[in-house]
Motif scaffolding. Sequence first.
Motif, PDB file in Angstrom:
ATOM      1  N   ALA A  12      36.760  52.954  47.344  1.00  0.00           N
ATOM      2  CA  ALA A  12      36.308  52.753  46.189  1.00  0.00           C
ATOM      3  C   ALA A  12      34.940  52.518  46.316  1.00  0.00           C
ATOM      4  CB  ALA A  12      36.861  50.861  46.482  1.00  0.00           C
ATOM      5  N   ARG A  13      33.974  52.347  47.567  1.00  0.00           N
ATOM      6  CA  ARG A  13      32.656  53.061  47.396  1.00  0.00           C
ATOM      7  C   ARG A  13      32.780  54.619  47.047  1.00  0.00           C
ATOM      8  NH1 ARG A  13      29.523  48.882  51.487  1.00  0.00           N
ATOM      9  NH2 ARG A  13      30.349  47.185  50.588  1.00  0.00           N
ATOM     10  N   LEU A  14      33.259  55.014  47.629  1.00  0.00           N
ATOM     11  CA  LEU A  14      32.946  56.518  47.388  1.00  0.00           C
ATOM     12  C   LEU A  14      33.010  57.487  46.299  1.00  0.00           C
ATOM     13  CD1 LEU A  14      35.458  58.304  50.820  1.00  0.00           C
ATOM     14  CD2 LEU A  14      32.776  58.024  50.962  1.00  0.00           C
ATOM     15  N   SER A  19      30.969  58.358  41.379  1.00  0.00           N
ATOM     16  CA  SER A  19      31.072  58.542  39.934  1.00  0.00           C
ATOM     17  C   SER A  19      28.582  58.766  40.107  1.00  0.00           C
ATOM     18  CB  SER A  19      31.533  57.507  39.101  1.00  0.00           C
ATOM     19  OG  SER A  19      33.094  58.033  39.080  1.00  0.00           O
ATOM     20  N   ASP A  20      28.480  58.062  40.284  1.00  0.00           N
ATOM     21  CA  ASP A  20      26.829  57.678  40.121  1.00  0.00           C
ATOM     22  C   ASP A  20      26.018  58.606  40.086  1.00  0.00           C
ATOM     23  OD1 ASP A  20      27.503  55.147  39.500  1.00  0.00           O
ATOM     24  OD2 ASP A  20      26.430  54.113  41.399  1.00  0.00           O
ATOM     25  N   GLY A  21      27.045  59.955  40.352  1.00  0.00           N
ATOM     26  CA  GLY A  21      25.965  61.736  40.930  1.00  0.00           C
ATOM     27  C   GLY A  21      26.069  61.031  42.509  1.00  0.00           C
ATOM     28  N   GLN A  22      25.570  60.303  43.128  1.00  0.00           N
ATOM     29  CA  GLN A  22      25.267  60.459  44.671  1.00  0.00           C
ATOM     30  C   GLN A  22      25.858  61.657  45.664  1.00  0.00           C
ATOM     31  OE1 GLN A  22      26.031  56.538  45.581  1.00  0.00           O
ATOM     32  NE2 GLN A  22      24.004  55.731  44.446  1.00  0.00           N
ATOM     33  N   HIS A  23      24.734  61.632  47.138  1.00  0.00           N
ATOM     34  CA  HIS A  23      25.399  61.989  47.725  1.00  0.00           C
ATOM     35  C   HIS A  23      26.124  62.129  49.015  1.00  0.00           C
ATOM     36  CE1 HIS A  23      21.180  61.261  50.017  1.00  0.00           C
ATOM     37  NE2 HIS A  23      21.285  62.132  48.444  1.00  0.00           N
ATOM     38  N   LEU A  24      25.544  62.452  49.599  1.00  0.00           N
ATOM     39  CA  LEU A  24      26.772  62.429  51.435  1.00  0.00           C
ATOM     40  C   LEU A  24      25.756  61.067  51.834  1.00  0.00           C
ATOM     41  CD1 LEU A  24      28.422  64.842  52.925  1.00  0.00           C
ATOM     42  CD2 LEU A  24      29.977  62.697  52.331  1.00  0.00           C
ATOM     43  N   ARG A 152      42.942  61.184  52.412  1.00  0.00           N
ATOM     44  CA  ARG A 152      42.591  59.665  51.144  1.00  0.00           C
ATOM     45  C   ARG A 152      41.372  60.543  50.867  1.00  0.00           C
ATOM     46  NH1 ARG A 152      44.903  54.535  50.732  1.00  0.00           N
ATOM     47  NH2 ARG A 152      43.780  54.531  48.867  1.00  0.00           N
ATOM     48  N   VAL A 153      39.967  60.204  52.148  1.00  0.00           N
ATOM     49  CA  VAL A 153      39.203  59.778  52.772  1.00  0.00           C
ATOM     50  C   VAL A 153      38.936  61.411  52.508  1.00  0.00           C
ATOM     51  CG1 VAL A 153      37.128  59.722  54.305  1.00  0.00           C
ATOM     52  CG2 VAL A 153      39.387  58.026  53.979  1.00  0.00           C
ATOM     53  N   ARG A 154      39.089  61.745  52.485  1.00  0.00           N
ATOM     54  CA  ARG A 154      38.858  63.369  52.190  1.00  0.00           C
ATOM     55  C   ARG A 154      38.938  64.356  50.758  1.00  0.00           C
ATOM     56  NH1 ARG A 154      41.886  68.984  52.081  1.00  0.00           N
ATOM     57  NH2 ARG A 154      43.353  67.715  51.888  1.00  0.00           N
ATOM     58  N   GLN A 155      39.689  63.836  49.892  1.00  0.00           N
ATOM     59  CA  GLN A 155      39.612  63.896  48.254  1.00  0.00           C
ATOM     60  C   GLN A 155      38.569  63.919  48.022  1.00  0.00           C
ATOM     61  OE1 GLN A 155      41.163  66.538  46.904  1.00  0.00           O
ATOM     62  NE2 GLN A 155      42.312  67.145  48.726  1.00  0.00           N
ATOM     63  N   ALA A 156      38.332  61.747  48.173  1.00  0.00           N
ATOM     64  CA  ALA A 156      37.270  61.468  47.555  1.00  0.00           C
ATOM     65  C   ALA A 156      35.774  61.718  48.233  1.00  0.00           C
ATOM     66  CB  ALA A 156      37.379  59.783  48.507  1.00  0.00           C
ATOM     67  N   LEU A 157      35.654  62.334  49.023  1.00  0.00           N
ATOM     68  CA  LEU A 157      34.307  62.610  49.485  1.00  0.00           C
ATOM     69  C   LEU A 157      33.922  63.875  48.802  1.00  0.00           C
ATOM     70  CD1 LEU A 157      34.348  62.867  53.457  1.00  0.00           C
ATOM     71  CD2 LEU A 157      33.670  60.904  52.523  1.00  0.00           C
ATOM     72  N   LEU A 158      35.310  64.727  48.736  1.00  0.00           N
ATOM     73  CA  LEU A 158      34.555  66.437  47.555  1.00  0.00           C
ATOM     74  C   LEU A 158      33.861  66.052  46.987  1.00  0.00           C
ATOM     75  CD1 LEU A 158      38.457  67.583  47.210  1.00  0.00           C
ATOM     76  CD2 LEU A 158      36.051  68.690  49.129  1.00  0.00           C
ATOM     77  N   PRO A 159      33.643  65.275  45.669  1.00  0.00           N
ATOM     78  CA  PRO A 159      33.116  65.406  44.313  1.00  0.00           C
ATOM     79  C   PRO A 159      31.356  64.653  45.033  1.00  0.00           C
ATOM     80  CG  PRO A 159      34.471  63.872  44.150  1.00  0.00           C
ATOM     81  CD  PRO A 159      35.031  64.596  45.605  1.00  0.00           C
ATOM     82  N   LEU A 160      31.268  64.328  46.625  1.00  0.00           N
ATOM     83  CA  LEU A 160      29.686  64.208  47.106  1.00  0.00           C
ATOM     84  C   LEU A 160      29.277  65.483  47.662  1.00  0.00           C
ATOM     85  CD1 LEU A 160      30.865  60.891  48.514  1.00  0.00           C
ATOM     86  CD2 LEU A 160      29.524  61.102  46.202  1.00  0.00           C
ATOM     87  N   LEU A 161      30.131  66.561  47.698  1.00  0.00           N
ATOM     88  CA  LEU A 161      30.150  67.734  48.911  1.00  0.00           C
ATOM     89  C   LEU A 161      28.859  68.192  47.777  1.00  0.00           C
ATOM     90  CD1 LEU A 161      32.635  68.376  50.301  1.00  0.00           C
ATOM     91  CD2 LEU A 161      31.206  66.832  51.031  1.00  0.00           C
TER      92      LEU A 161
END
Length: 190
Positions: A12-14, A19-24, A152-161
Amino acid sequence: MTPPDDIEAVLARLHRAASDGQHLGAVASLRIAGLLGLDFLTIDLINSAGTLELVWCDPVDGPGPELDDLQYTLGDGPTLEAVQHGYTVSEPDLATTDQARWPLFLPAAMRSPARAVIAAPLQADGATVGALTGYRATPGALTASQARDFQRVRQALLPLLPRSAPLVATGGSGGGDGLRRYRDGFVRVM
């Protein structure tokens, strides 16, 4: 930010950070590795020179950067294999792994705390952009649930990259936001 105590809270945090346009850096305080049954995680991205660069690790002060550096320096290892071939690499017991697989990395890794590894390519728009690599200090495969959560974590991290790669260095100390420009000279991996 207090680390969440379950994988659903991490996801949920990822998703919220993406969604907030943040980075890692926004998720550097999350203790994701432990929730996945791992002791340390790294994220490497392919930089503009076409080589891998460490951009995130959990924990920031753990042995992940050293294991990453071994692969970079020696030219073989699970992260490089995952990126080069585009598939998930899993070795539940590094002590019993065929020496021919990573002839330089394995002997060096056995002098580290790592005893098991999983590395998965990070792919966006059909192209490999990097890898998520997890290590355990004890031998053993991830459970089916842990392996599913890793993916699942791998997929959730993708938009932050995409917003993470160009960030300015925080230095090599354990402080900062978990992001750093790790290498100035690179070895081509592809």
